[in-house]
Design an enzyme around this catalytic site. Sequence first.
Site, PDB file in Angstrom:
ATOM      1  N   ASN A 155       0.786  -1.237   0.000  1.00 33.37           N
ATOM      2  CA  ASN A 155       0.000   0.000   0.000  1.00 33.37           C
ATOM      3  C   ASN A 155       0.817   1.286   0.000  1.00 33.37           C
ATOM      4  O   ASN A 155       0.292   2.323  -0.409  1.00 33.37           O
ATOM      5  CB  ASN A 155      -1.035  -0.013   1.126  1.00 33.37           C
ATOM      6  N   GLU A 253       3.941  -4.745  12.254  1.00 32.72           N
ATOM      7  CA  GLU A 253       3.028  -3.604  12.031  1.00 32.72           C
ATOM      8  C   GLU A 253       1.840  -4.154  11.255  1.00 32.72           C
ATOM      9  O   GLU A 253       1.971  -4.453  10.064  1.00 32.72           O
ATOM     10  CB  GLU A 253       3.715  -2.519  11.197  1.00 32.72           C
ATOM     11  N   CYS A 287      -3.410   1.397   6.669  1.00 34.85           N
ATOM     12  CA  CYS A 287      -3.597   0.632   7.908  1.00 34.85           C
ATOM     13  C   CYS A 287      -4.297   1.478   8.964  1.00 34.85           C
ATOM     14  O   CYS A 287      -5.021   0.952   9.798  1.00 34.85           O
ATOM     15  CB  CYS A 287      -2.259   0.121   8.419  1.00 34.85           C
ATOM     16  N   GLU A 465       7.964   1.378  15.225  1.00 33.81           N
ATOM     17  CA  GLU A 465       8.882   1.910  14.219  1.00 33.81           C
ATOM     18  C   GLU A 465       8.914   3.432  14.382  1.00 33.81           C
ATOM     19  O   GLU A 465       8.165   3.995  15.160  1.00 33.81           O
ATOM     20  CB  GLU A 465       8.409   1.532  12.812  1.00 33.81           C
TER      21      GLU A 465
HETATM   22  P1  NDP Z   1      -0.161  -9.410   3.514  1.00 33.73           P
HETATM   23  O1  NDP Z   1      -0.087  -9.746   4.948  1.00 33.73           O
HETATM   24  O2  NDP Z   1      -0.932 -10.281   2.608  1.00 33.73           O
HETATM   25  O3  NDP Z   1       1.321  -9.348   2.875  1.00 33.73           O
HETATM   26  C1  NDP Z   1       2.330  -8.518   3.389  1.00 33.73           C
HETATM   27  C2  NDP Z   1       3.677  -9.051   2.949  1.00 33.73           C
HETATM   28  O4  NDP Z   1       3.891 -10.333   3.540  1.00 33.73           O
HETATM   29  C3  NDP Z   1       3.784  -9.264   1.440  1.00 33.73           C
HETATM   30  O5  NDP Z   1       5.096  -8.960   1.031  1.00 33.73           O
HETATM   31  C4  NDP Z   1       3.498 -10.750   1.302  1.00 33.73           C
HETATM   32  O6  NDP Z   1       4.042 -11.311   0.153  1.00 33.73           O
HETATM   33  C5  NDP Z   1       4.205 -11.290   2.537  1.00 33.73           C
HETATM   34  N1  NDP Z   1       3.742 -12.602   2.993  1.00 33.73           N
HETATM   35  C6  NDP Z   1       2.546 -13.213   2.766  1.00 33.73           C
HETATM   36  N2  NDP Z   1       2.519 -14.441   3.368  1.00 33.73           N
HETATM   37  C7  NDP Z   1       3.721 -14.595   3.983  1.00 33.73           C
HETATM   38  C8  NDP Z   1       4.314 -15.627   4.776  1.00 33.73           C
HETATM   39  N3  NDP Z   1       3.658 -16.749   5.075  1.00 33.73           N
HETATM   40  N4  NDP Z   1       5.554 -15.445   5.258  1.00 33.73           N
HETATM   41  C9  NDP Z   1       6.234 -14.313   4.995  1.00 33.73           C
HETATM   42  N5  NDP Z   1       5.751 -13.303   4.240  1.00 33.73           N
HETATM   43  C10 NDP Z   1       4.502 -13.432   3.753  1.00 33.73           C
HETATM   44  O7  NDP Z   1      -0.661  -7.917   3.453  1.00 33.73           O
HETATM   45  P2  NDP Z   1      -0.984  -7.027   2.179  1.00 33.73           P
HETATM   46  O8  NDP Z   1       0.219  -6.949   1.287  1.00 33.73           O
HETATM   47  O9  NDP Z   1      -2.273  -7.483   1.598  1.00 33.73           O
HETATM   48  O10 NDP Z   1      -1.130  -5.578   2.838  1.00 33.73           O
HETATM   49  C11 NDP Z   1      -2.289  -5.137   3.434  1.00 33.73           C
HETATM   50  C12 NDP Z   1      -2.209  -5.299   4.940  1.00 33.73           C
HETATM   51  O11 NDP Z   1      -1.086  -4.599   5.464  1.00 33.73           O
HETATM   52  C13 NDP Z   1      -3.419  -4.702   5.631  1.00 33.73           C
HETATM   53  O12 NDP Z   1      -3.925  -5.577   6.592  1.00 33.73           O
HETATM   54  C14 NDP Z   1      -2.870  -3.471   6.327  1.00 33.73           C
HETATM   55  O13 NDP Z   1      -3.574  -3.060   7.434  1.00 33.73           O
HETATM   56  C15 NDP Z   1      -1.485  -3.877   6.629  1.00 33.73           C
HETATM   57  N6  NDP Z   1      -0.616  -2.695   6.788  1.00 33.73           N
HETATM   58  C16 NDP Z   1      -0.193  -2.348   8.049  1.00 33.73           C
HETATM   59  C17 NDP Z   1       0.545  -1.204   8.251  1.00 33.73           C
HETATM   60  C18 NDP Z   1       1.053  -0.826   9.618  1.00 33.73           C
HETATM   61  O14 NDP Z   1       2.018  -0.094   9.679  1.00 33.73           O
HETATM   62  N7  NDP Z   1       0.462  -1.263  10.703  1.00 33.73           N
HETATM   63  C19 NDP Z   1       0.900  -0.322   7.132  1.00 33.73           C
HETATM   64  C20 NDP Z   1       0.428  -0.795   5.867  1.00 33.73           C
HETATM   65  C21 NDP Z   1      -0.314  -1.942   5.709  1.00 33.73           C
HETATM   66  P3  NDP Z   1       3.280 -11.321  -1.268  1.00 33.73           P
HETATM   67  O15 NDP Z   1       2.271 -10.219  -1.249  1.00 33.73           O
HETATM   68  O16 NDP Z   1       4.370 -11.075  -2.216  1.00 33.73           O
HETATM   69  O17 NDP Z   1       2.696 -12.668  -1.376  1.00 33.73           O
END
Ligand code: NDP
Length: 491
Positions: A155, A253, A287, A465
Amino acid sequence: MEAPHPTPFRLGAQWRTGGAGDPVITSIDPADGSVAGTVVRATPADVDQAVSLAWDAFRRQPWRKLRPDQRAATLYEIGRRLLAEREPLARLQMRDSGKPWKECLHMVDSAAGHFRYYAAVCETWQNELTSPRGEYFSMALAEPFGVIAAITPWNSPIMNEAQKAAPALAAGNAVLLKPSEETPQLALELARICTEAGLPEGLLIVLPGHGEDVGAALVGHPGVRMVSFTGGTETGRAIGAVAGRRLIPAGLELGGKSPHIVFEDADLDRAVAGVMSGIFGSAGQSCVAGSRLFVQKSVYARVMDALVARTRELRVGLPHDPATQMGPLVSRAHRDKVAGYVDIARGEGGKVLVGGAMPADPALARGWFYLPTIIDGLDNRARACQEEIFGPVLVALPFDDEDDVVAQANDTAFGLAAGMWTADYARAWRVAREIEAGSVWINTYKQSHIATPFGGFKDSGLGREKGLHGLRLYSQVKSVYWGLHQQPMGL
Ligand code: NDP
């Protein structure tokens, strides 16, 4: 015409260029469904090689042993170069993520700001000298972990990556970075700029792979000593479980379902503007989106009328159009998921006051757009009020008084952020202390400051962070005792 070669990634001094038939990741422009770029896809075997290259770099290169001002000079230079390439990076970002132009510029500025800030922290960081209680000195030193893994979502590309890489490098670590498969291109650009700015080879390796193989291989690799993850709560829980078994620290996060509260004594005009930017900024893919609106009953009708009228006027459009206020969602799958939640809300008895559909504008028909949507008539326990939708969907609920709203606001598994609008400073203080959230905004929303810690309570995460906490997250403490005794100690 021959398809362009996929962008390679670097493993130390080598390029992984990918051969015919090797897997690639294709990034799709969310505004029109065209191909924004392809990159060579990393595999778990690349993770093994990257871990050993990163340890070589950590042990062999003098990076962590450089004077802090010397390390800071490289970090400043990375920040400077990011700004020098501000527009091309923002253009790539716009195609990778579909964010409107102004937001893309902000992402690059913020990434540069992280490198500048952590350069300053690196240079001014003070270890602790404890007051002597005998014939010795004792001190607490911040030491790097060695090789750490950073995993980021789609995002806020480049900003999310910088938020992890800058403090981790400032603390002296080598970083293995896995960006989201939806938006892999900006992380590769960041790695290029770091190398050109003089960061020694192998200290930042970007592995553009899938979460379930490359991400999981990183978290489970015995050579990775700490993991920093931003993403969804369920992914974070799975990563935290592996980290727990391996006894390595995990900074998590995660998601949110943040309450945004309007009290009857608030400046309602400002409150309505704040509520709108809180949920519709980044098309709700944030988020900290203020996705649960609580309005005091005495002003509920007034606030909702104004909100609905202004939401109807919100300009949904193509990211490069300067008049656009809200762009597309990141992918077709995500747009469909958001639309599915609106159907769930309807099924739960929710009333869609505005939006609740794709835009009719034919210019937007090829992209993943969804109209800004406001729903009321739901109970706070409804799924649409409890689950993170991560799109431009606001659920609105009335409340009676302070106790009622605090109870409802805290009745969620999440605890990332909260906001409130009120003219009563004493109430603002009381409510801010009662709300279970890592960040609370009073008469503002989504304000963020690089020096102010950021992170979640409850299911929204672990660790902080940004600010000095950001450097601590990537350091482990070593206590050193230095004896000054003239006589042998002990028995
Ligand atoms: P995901 O949890 O689906 O993915 C995040 C990252 O983790 C991606 O790079 C993904 O890879 C990777 N990933 C997925 N499965 C695994 C695994 N089993 N082991 C290790 N890495 C893995 O989130 P989204 O990308 O869909 O992002 C949206 C989410 O992020 C929302 O819930 C949002 O709230 C949260 N978010 C939180 C923030 C915060 O600071 N608190 C800020 C921004 C977003 P790939 O996509 O390549 O498969």
